[in-house]
Design a protein around this motif. Structure first.
Motif, PDB file in Angstrom:
ATOM      1  N   MET A 112      -7.836  -3.304  -6.504  1.00  0.00           N
ATOM      2  CA  MET A 112      -6.463  -3.740  -6.802  1.00  0.00           C
ATOM      3  C   MET A 112      -6.515  -4.885  -7.797  1.00  0.00           C
ATOM      4  N   ASP A 113      -5.641  -4.883  -8.811  1.00  0.00           N
ATOM      5  CA  ASP A 113      -5.707  -5.912  -9.825  1.00  0.00           C
ATOM      6  C   ASP A 113      -5.077  -7.214  -9.334  1.00  0.00           C
ATOM      7  N   GLY A 127      -3.209  -7.023   0.599  1.00  0.00           N
ATOM      8  CA  GLY A 127      -4.249  -7.519  -0.299  1.00  0.00           C
ATOM      9  C   GLY A 127      -5.192  -6.406  -0.707  1.00  0.00           C
ATOM     10  N   ASP A 128      -6.458  -6.725  -0.850  1.00  0.00           N
ATOM     11  CA  ASP A 128      -7.472  -5.725  -1.190  1.00  0.00           C
ATOM     12  C   ASP A 128      -7.951  -5.026   0.070  1.00  0.00           C
ATOM     13  N   ILE A 129      -7.983  -3.709   0.038  1.00  0.00           N
ATOM     14  CA  ILE A 129      -8.470  -2.960   1.187  1.00  0.00           C
ATOM     15  C   ILE A 129      -9.963  -3.198   1.378  1.00  0.00           C
ATOM     16  N   ASN A 189      -5.947   8.942   0.086  1.00  0.00           N
ATOM     17  CA  ASN A 189      -6.005   9.084  -1.364  1.00  0.00           C
ATOM     18  C   ASN A 189      -4.633   8.897  -2.000  1.00  0.00           C
ATOM     19  N   TYR A 190      -3.594   9.366  -1.307  1.00  0.00           N
ATOM     20  CA  TYR A 190      -2.233   9.227  -1.832  1.00  0.00           C
ATOM     21  C   TYR A 190      -1.780   7.766  -1.796  1.00  0.00           C
ATOM     22  N   VAL A 191      -1.991   7.104  -0.686  1.00  0.00           N
ATOM     23  CA  VAL A 191      -1.470   5.742  -0.514  1.00  0.00           C
ATOM     24  C   VAL A 191      -2.130   4.754  -1.456  1.00  0.00           C
ATOM     25  N   ILE A 192      -3.439   4.827  -1.606  1.00  0.00           N
ATOM     26  CA  ILE A 192      -4.140   3.818  -2.417  1.00  0.00           C
ATOM     27  C   ILE A 192      -4.542   4.334  -3.794  1.00  0.00           C
ATOM     28  N   GLY A 193      -4.198   5.586  -4.109  1.00  0.00           N
ATOM     29  CA  GLY A 193      -4.526   6.132  -5.425  1.00  0.00           C
ATOM     30  C   GLY A 193      -6.008   6.309  -5.639  1.00  0.00           C
ATOM     31  N   SER A 194      -6.708   6.776  -4.608  1.00  0.00           N
ATOM     32  CA  SER A 194      -8.160   6.915  -4.695  1.00  0.00           C
ATOM     33  C   SER A 194      -8.574   8.339  -5.028  1.00  0.00           C
ATOM     34  N   ASN A 196      -7.716   1.125  -8.899  1.00  0.00           N
ATOM     35  CA  ASN A 196      -6.654   1.073  -7.895  1.00  0.00           C
ATOM     36  C   ASN A 196      -7.045   0.379  -6.601  1.00  0.00           C
ATOM     37  N   HIS A 197      -8.329   0.199  -6.365  1.00  0.00           N
ATOM     38  CA  HIS A 197      -8.730  -0.435  -5.107  1.00  0.00           C
ATOM     39  C   HIS A 197     -10.114  -1.074  -5.218  1.00  0.00           C
ATOM     40  N   ALA A 198     -10.350  -2.032  -4.351  1.00  0.00           N
ATOM     41  CA  ALA A 198     -11.654  -2.679  -4.244  1.00  0.00           C
ATOM     42  C   ALA A 198     -12.623  -1.729  -3.534  1.00  0.00           C
TER      43      ALA A 198
END
Length: 463
Positions: free
Chosen positions: A1-2, A194-196, A270-275, A311-313
């Protein structure tokens, strides 16, 4: 996450304005344990008989019937045919949907009919790819139950067939289009947790039905069941009612707990965090209780590694299934981040934000003199770590679907049929379906090899 989704930025945006930010004001007041009502508006359309979407069901078992019942709740949808390899299910289809519907044991007769616009494929997993590709080539829109594939090498052919056909293909993880998923995605992108750092998913069951020991009809025999057609490309074995009616218990036809249950979680994640998915998996487990001839585990634990993306850490995921949970059963799906946690269901989302302890407590101070303790406290106080706004951004907020919510299963089919009418995009196309199924199947691969396995989530290939 940016950086825009960091805790400091999230709190700052929330404190500056409440009009421009949909989630933060509620989270900042969450110390009151608030509950918010989710909302979805549906367009009401009237369709003539000429405008109806005619569907056919291929695989009229448990999930196939539930799928069809959900599909028929969408305006302008009519079932005209059903296919199954057990004649009792064809009789049941006529009971449910009328004596005039066409029934057959041969799915190819379904695909050859000109009056069918779309097919729902709810067969055992080892038939998914074959029938999906054939249906797309026959010019039918396809709703294929999860998992989209039984083996890793099957997914790309479905993707190619869908692209070449130009038809709509929706993969059936039925919770995907839910209000819960939609709100969770918004919350995550707003920086609510925050960051997952971890995903915790579990599904506990405590019944024979939950462990796939489904009832077998008393009239099941070689005449009423087309067992040879059921086997398809699977190894040839003598007629066995257990294999036909309880196929999930066998590697030859199903995908175990990974394909049945993990794949739902991967779809939501994958949908929620764009992974795009994990790059490593390590599984363990065993057959602990249901020793009824099955050759898949009834207890399974799999750990996944997710790499850092835009999109995610980087984070870890733990998937746990127990089909003999003496606690009585239950389940959960929780994203845990650096600033909070989010529990996601089809009908609700709960965000809990806690205060991060940054100042020393009595535990770590006990070895210092009273004078030194006072100096350390003064030093931390000067840093102003414990601010009023950080204290406000704690507590629990739940977003709940209203009582008249039509449900996630309806929403998934609403998305499918709307996409057919508008030539739009479905929420779970074959590429999305392969990412979810591929990640799930890593558990089976690792369990079989008794070692970690690696996956390229971008190219969707086993390494």
């Amino acid at each position: 996450m940016d950086q825009k989704n960091s805790r400091r930025s999230f709190i700052k945006r929330a404190s500056l304005t409440t009009a421009a930010l949909g989630t933060a004001p509620y989270i900042l007041s969450a110390s009151n344990n608030k509950t918010q009502v989710l909302h979805r508006a549906y367009t009401v359309e009237q369709y003539s008989s000429n405008d109806q979407i005619n569907i056919a069901l291929i695989g009229s078992g448990i999930q196939g019937i539930y799928d069809t019942q959900a599909a028929l709740k969408v305006d302008g949808v009519k079932i005209v045919a059903a296919c199954d390899l057990y004649t009792g299910r064809l009789d049941r289809a006529k009971e449910l949907w009328g004596q005039n519907i066409f029934v057959t044991r041969d799915y190819r007769e379904i695909l050859s009919r000109k009056d069918i616009d779309a097919v729902l494929i709810a067969t055992p997993d080892h038939w998914h790819q074959t029938i999906t590709v054939a249906a797309l080539k026959a010019g039918k829109h396809v709703y294929c139950e999860k998992p989209m594939i039984q083996n890793f090498n099957e997914g790309q052919e479905i993707i190619r067939a869908q692209k070449k056909s130009g038809k709509i293909c929706q993969i059936g993880s039925q919770g995907m289009a839910s209000l819960g998923n939609e709100k969770a995605k918004e919350l995550y992108e707003d920086g609510a947790i925050g960051d997952i750092v971890m995903l915790d998913m579990y599904n506990d069951r405590y019944s024979s039905e939950g462990a796939w020991q489904y009832p077998i009809p008393t009239d099941a025999n070689n005449d009423t069941v087309d067992f040879d057609r059921f086997l398809g490309s699977a190894p040839k074995v003598p007629f066995d009612n257990n294999r036909f009616f309880r196929w999930r218990n066998y590697q030859d036809y199903g995908t175990g707990v990974a394909g049945d249950l993990f794949v739902h979680a991967f779809s939501t994640l994958n949908y929620v965090i764009g992974s795009e998915g994990p790059n490593r998996a390590m599984a363990t487990g065993g057959l602990r209780y249901w020793k009824d001839g099955r050759d898949v585990p009834d207890v399974s634990i799999t750990l996944y590694d997710y790499p850092k993306t835009e999109n995610h850490a980087p984070f870890n995921a733990a998937f746990r299934i127990n089909f003999i949970a003496g606690s009585g059963g239950g389940g959960g799906f929780k994203l845990i981040g650096t600033e909070g946690e989010m529990e996601i269901g089809q009908n609700s989302v709960t965000v809990n934000r806690s205060k991060l302890g940054m100042e020393p407590s009595g535990y770590s101070m006990i070895s210092f003199t009273e004078d030194m303790q006072a100096q350390i406290r003064k030093e931390y106080a000067a840093k102003k770590i414990d601010t009023r706004i950080s204290n406000l951004a704690t507590g629990t907020t739940t977003w709940q679907a209203p009582r008249d919510y039509k449900g996630a299963h309806y929403d998934h089919f609403f998305n499918f049929f709307r996409s057919i009418r508008t030539n739009g995009e479905v929420i779970q196309d074959p590429r999305f379906g392969l990412r979810a199924a591929g990640a799930a199947l890593l558990a089976n691969e690792s369990y079989s090899k008794k070692q970690p396995v690696h996956w390229n989530p971008t190219e969707m290939k086993l390494l």
